[in-house]
Design an enzyme around this catalytic site. Sequence first.
Site, PDB file in Angstrom:
ATOM      1  N   GLY A  10     -49.891  -3.559 -21.288  1.00 13.27           N
ATOM      2  CA  GLY A  10     -48.459  -3.840 -21.189  1.00 13.27           C
ATOM      3  C   GLY A  10     -47.640  -2.994 -22.144  1.00 13.27           C
ATOM      4  N   VAL A  12     -47.119  -3.352 -25.197  1.00 15.00           N
ATOM      5  CA  VAL A  12     -47.761  -3.121 -26.493  1.00 15.00           C
ATOM      6  C   VAL A  12     -49.069  -2.349 -26.315  1.00 15.00           C
ATOM      7  CG1 VAL A  12     -48.919  -4.271 -28.427  1.00 15.00           C
ATOM      8  CG2 VAL A  12     -46.687  -5.042 -27.675  1.00 15.00           C
ATOM      9  N   GLY A  13     -49.947  -2.869 -25.437  1.00 16.96           N
ATOM     10  CA  GLY A  13     -51.266  -2.252 -25.268  1.00 16.96           C
ATOM     11  C   GLY A  13     -51.169  -0.785 -24.883  1.00 16.96           C
ATOM     12  N   PRO A  89     -47.007 -16.225 -23.622  1.00 13.49           N
ATOM     13  CA  PRO A  89     -45.679 -16.776 -23.325  1.00 13.49           C
ATOM     14  C   PRO A  89     -45.469 -18.180 -23.872  1.00 13.49           C
ATOM     15  CG  PRO A  89     -47.084 -16.870 -21.387  1.00 13.49           C
ATOM     16  CD  PRO A  89     -47.874 -16.170 -22.438  1.00 13.49           C
ATOM     17  N   GLU A 157     -48.452  -6.437 -34.014  1.00 13.21           N
ATOM     18  CA  GLU A 157     -47.715  -5.199 -33.740  1.00 13.21           C
ATOM     19  C   GLU A 157     -46.227  -5.403 -34.036  1.00 13.21           C
ATOM     20  OE1 GLU A 157     -48.827  -2.100 -33.082  1.00 13.21           O
ATOM     21  OE2 GLU A 157     -46.705  -1.835 -33.500  1.00 13.21           O
ATOM     22  N   ALA A 221     -38.724 -13.972 -36.916  1.00 12.74           N
ATOM     23  CA  ALA A 221     -37.752 -15.020 -37.213  1.00 12.74           C
ATOM     24  C   ALA A 221     -36.657 -14.482 -38.151  1.00 12.74           C
ATOM     25  CB  ALA A 221     -38.451 -16.225 -37.844  1.00 12.74           C
ATOM     26  N   CYS A 272     -39.736 -11.169 -27.296  1.00 16.89           N
ATOM     27  CA  CYS A 272     -40.348 -11.685 -28.527  1.00 16.89           C
ATOM     28  C   CYS A 272     -39.542 -12.726 -29.293  1.00 16.89           C
ATOM     29  CB  CYS A 272     -40.664 -10.524 -29.465  1.00 16.89           C
ATOM     30  SG  CYS A 272     -41.913  -9.416 -28.793  1.00 16.89           S
TER      31      CYS A 272
END
Length: 481
Positions: A10, A12-13, A89, A157, A221, A272
């Site tokens: 995806g 990231v990968g 998710p 990541e 956050a 995210c």
Amino acid sequence: MVKICCIGAGYVGGPTMAVIALKCPEIEVAVVDISLQRIAQWNSESLPIFEPGLDEVVKACRGRNLFFSSDVEKHVAEADIVFVSVNTPTKTRGLGAGKAADLTYWESAARMIADVSRSDKIVVEKSTVPVKTAEAIEKILTHNNKGINFQILSNPEFLAEGTAIDDLFKPDRVLIGGRETPDGQRAVASLKAVYAHWVPEDRILTTNLWSAELSKLAANAFLAQRISSVNAMSALCEATGADVSEVAFAIGKDSRIGPRFLNSSVGFGGSCFQKDILNLVYICECNGLAEVASYWKQVVHINDYQKNRFVKRVVSSMFNTVSGKKIAVLGFAFKKDTGDTRETPAIDVCNGLLGDKALLSIYDPQVSEEQIRRDLAMNKFDWDHPQHLQPLSPTASSNSVRVVWDAYEATKDAHGICILTEWDEFRKLDFRKIYAAMQKPAFVFDGRNIVNVDELRDIGFIVYSIGKPLDPWVKDLPASS
Ligand code: NAD
Ligand code: UDX
């Protein structure tokens, strides 16, 4: 030759492994996925994700030491290091629904690793996971105790979409968490040696597993909290005549605050921030920390408030109704330089306007009509459950939505324009030409603070720009916030 396999091709990968392959020519990297379509796209001329610089990196090493494959089990069995970069998710049902991370995809990947492994492996958590996940993963990997040594590392990541390749080439830091045993520390050293091919040693941080897992949630956050803080300030700016850009510039000059990530907007989006904060909230609640949970929940609450505030501002400015009016939506991706629409604020804004019966004409340079229609029809939190893993989701076929391939076409005959993504091309539009072709009075609602408000007002537009002193037109209307 060290062999790496990454489960999950995806956002990231794909980029992460392409950069490892580029920087470490002696390492063979296989990226595997259960989506045949995604793998076919990675092997084609048209990659499945739009990311500046990615094509060049993939072309430089694909077929040399970088391979994309759907033969998941073979590549996992052969690998020394297995990265797991599957989606994590928000749960949509059951215990913790709407908050907790759904680790179904992670767990099935871990079970498969356990089943097919015949040699020792380092298993790397690349996905963002709840703190203490490594403990559960360890139990799954060792459940049938075949005498294989699995070492679990947390290597979250930190790349951001749109700048992923730059972020991977020059990361602020690489974080590796591992067990404090000799085996654990050897595994940490092995992964560190991979990154040391191009990342200066002082930027590779090593910690215990739980610190690494929690640092990822904490970083997102803190970043999201910064945006909610400046967005909260934008509402006060509009109420008082202060200008949020001036306020952000002034506070950003304080070296303890710093200038970056202080752009007020229609709200943060992306796959995210919301997901990871909700996950953090759930973990706090599970640990009996209700006050801490409610503190972080407020970051998401302000983000929802900001998106609603924008919609209300549009509707109230246009005489309290947008029913039957054409509204041009410029930008649908969650930020510029990506075609990603996961959790984009455009979804909430468009649905809000459709709720008031607006007719939308949407243009984004990187998002397809199919994607936009699917997003507008989707239930909250369903977006991160890949379509190939669930029944086909419905698409919005509503006549109230048109998707066009040009900003001038989108704005022709429109009553108002909403700018929802800060694409560079929107800064260069000929607003005189646009004004001439619009219904009057012509409104611009800038959710990204990219237009020159004074210039547009001189042309004749009524302009609302987040956190900027209000147009006299808007100011005299009943409060919308
Ligand atoms: P993504 O949905 O783009 O990719 C995940 C891939 O994993 C999908 O292609 C899916 O088909 C595949 N997959 C799921 N289960 C599988 C299985 N059992 N076997 C093989 N393949 C499987 O997600 P992403 O954006 O790459 O995010 C992956 C993780 O990284 C998430 O935990 C996310 O929170 C985290 N993360 C994302 C970003 C970002 O910018 N997107 C940044 C940092 C961290
Ligand atoms: C984020 C984190 O930045 C990254 O470190 C992590 O690995 C994944 O999550 P991403 O979501 O790809 O990255 O993009 P980011 O640049 O953080 O933007 C997120 C959202 O915040 C976007 O909608 C963006 O437009 C918005 N944003 C960002 C603002 O509204 N104002 C800002 O000042 C910065």
